[in-house]
Scaffold this active site. Structure first.
Site, short mmCIF file in Angstrom:
data_model
loop_
_atom_site.label_atom_id
_atom_site.label_comp_id
_atom_site.label_asym_id
_atom_site.label_seq_id
_atom_site.Cartn_x
_atom_site.Cartn_y
_atom_site.Cartn_z
N HIS A 128 5.97 8.25 -1.99
CA HIS A 128 6.25 9.34 -1.04
C HIS A 128 6.71 8.77 0.29
O HIS A 128 6.43 7.63 0.61
CB HIS A 128 4.97 10.16 -0.78
CG HIS A 128 3.92 9.37 -0.04
ND1 HIS A 128 3.24 8.33 -0.61
CD2 HIS A 128 3.47 9.46 1.23
CE1 HIS A 128 2.40 7.81 0.27
NE2 HIS A 128 2.53 8.47 1.40
N ASP A 130 5.88 9.97 4.39
CA ASP A 130 4.82 10.77 4.98
C ASP A 130 5.37 12.14 5.41
O ASP A 130 6.36 12.23 6.14
CB ASP A 130 4.22 10.05 6.20
CG ASP A 130 3.56 8.73 5.79
OD1 ASP A 130 2.97 8.69 4.70
OD2 ASP A 130 3.66 7.75 6.55
N HIS A 277 6.82 4.87 0.15
CA HIS A 277 5.76 3.88 -0.04
C HIS A 277 4.70 4.43 -0.98
O HIS A 277 4.65 5.63 -1.26
CB HIS A 277 5.16 3.46 1.30
CG HIS A 277 4.62 4.59 2.12
ND1 HIS A 277 5.43 5.47 2.82
CD2 HIS A 277 3.35 5.00 2.36
CE1 HIS A 277 4.70 6.36 3.44
NE2 HIS A 277 3.42 6.12 3.17
N ARG A 292 -3.64 5.32 10.76
CA ARG A 292 -2.18 5.46 10.88
C ARG A 292 -1.82 6.30 12.10
O ARG A 292 -2.45 7.33 12.34
CB ARG A 292 -1.62 6.12 9.62
CG ARG A 292 -0.13 6.00 9.49
CD ARG A 292 0.37 6.70 8.26
NE ARG A 292 0.58 8.11 8.50
CZ ARG A 292 0.59 9.06 7.56
NH1 ARG A 292 0.38 8.73 6.30
NH2 ARG A 292 0.79 10.32 7.86
C1 SIN Z 1 0.01 6.22 3.66
O1 SIN Z 1 0.25 6.31 4.86
O2 SIN Z 1 0.59 6.90 2.84
C2 SIN Z 1 -1.03 5.23 3.21
C3 SIN Z 1 -0.48 3.86 3.07
C4 SIN Z 1 -1.53 2.85 2.76
O3 SIN Z 1 -2.72 3.13 2.89
O4 SIN Z 1 -1.17 1.73 2.39
#
Ligand code: SIN
Length: 312
Positions: A128, A130, A277, A292
């Site tokens: 996905h 974000d 990612h 984040r």
């Molecule tokens: C995310 O922001 O989707 C999580 C990424 C992660 O925890 O590596």
């Protein structure tokens, strides 16, 4: 006798890797693969960065899509201060106050989670970008993993410029000009069991299937398995078939992917439009904690840049 167009990806990789990249003056850039990801050295994120150094970091992000800084023993304020260099405002996640809350402290500009033995889901466990359901989706995300498992817990990335370039010309032409719906309830209700507040719905937005990046002027594929429900101009069966094909294409093409390994005091930054990612949850029952901060610029993905910008 003619052959399938299976060499498209090699041609695209050659064009990508031989594109002109001026040398950097103020940072060191070590690429993780030929197609995506780099480690950035020579930077102290605990201090204010000069405009020149920040401009080089932003260029390294444009060129590599996912960049990781090591040995950065920074505070949450440093994390946010660096994030603000990328854009106007910090994103406030719909689920920050409920599904992802850190030690009972709610900071709307910080999405924090702790994954461990009792977790039944973790953030981002599937390909996905974000929050693509927003009208102005997150442009850049910056993640610190504040507790790393002894082994595993990588974040995988895929390059959406190359996901588009790997396709044949007739297939690209079919996708160019289509639009798709991105629906928050698809990711959050199905993924996390979350429900919007009474009387409210999660964001739903129509975005181009192929968008042009405002910083690079390059086209990238902008559909994903977590948020995209359907392509507006097609029948349900056509839309399902094409989206499934594109998701397999993104997941299955290892040549457009990398995996970033976490170490303590790393900060990972990604271009959230031109990459997807996947947080790899292979460390159960060990713990992994994440924080984040994400940046919104107020822009929406466009199929084409306005004429003046495109001509610059
Ligand atoms: C995310 O922001 O989707 C999580 C990424 C992660 O925890 O590596």
């Amino acid at each position: 006798m003619s052959f399938y167009r299976d060499f498209n990806d090699k041609v695209a990789i050659e064009a990508w890797t031989t594109s002109t990249r001026p040398a950097y003056r103020t940072i060191e850039v070590k690429r993780l693969t030929p197609t995506i990801g780099a480690e950035i050295g020579g930077v102290d994120l605990g201090r204010d960065l000069s405009d020149e150094q920040f401009a080089e970091i932003h260029r390294a992000l444009d060129e590599n899509l996912a960049i990781v800084f090591r040995d950065q023993d920074i505070t949450r304020e440093d994390h946010k201060r660096f994030a603000r260099r990328f854009g106007n405002a910090l994103h406030k996640h719909e689920l920050a106050a409920t599904r992802f809350k850190h030690d009972g402290v709610f900071d709307p500009e910080l999405l924090a989670w702790k994954t461990g033995r009792d977790s039944r889901f973790t953030a981002g466990d599937g390909w996905h970008p974000d929050v693509s359901c927003d009208p102005s989706p997150i442009a850049v995300s910056l993640l610190r993993v504040t507790k790393t498992p002894p082994i595993g817990g990588d974040t995988a990335f895929a390059n959406m410029y190359l996901a588009y370039e790997f396709l044949s010309d007739p297939f690209k032409q079919l996708l160019d000009g289509l639009t798709a719906i991105h629906d928050g309830s698809l990711a959050w209700t199905a993924g996390y069991g979350a429900k919007p507040d009474p009387g409210k719905t999660y964001p739903q937005t129509e975005h181009p299937v192929v968008a042009t990046h405002p910083r690079t002027g390059r086209k990238f594929l902008y559909v994903n398995a977590s948020f995209t429900s359907h392509i507006v101009q097609l029948t349900r069966k056509e839309s399902d078939a094409i989206l499934q094909h594109l998701y397999h294409h993104i997941e299955g093409q290892l040549a457009l992917q990398t995996r970033v390994h976490w170490q303590s005091n790393s900060l990972l930054v990604w271009d959230n439009w031109a990459s997807q990612h996947h947080a790899v949850w292979d460390y159960y029952p060990e713990e992994r904690w994440g924080e984040r901060v994400s940046v919104v610029t107020g822009e929406a993905p466009q199929a084409r840049l306005p004429i003046a910008e495109a001509a610059e």
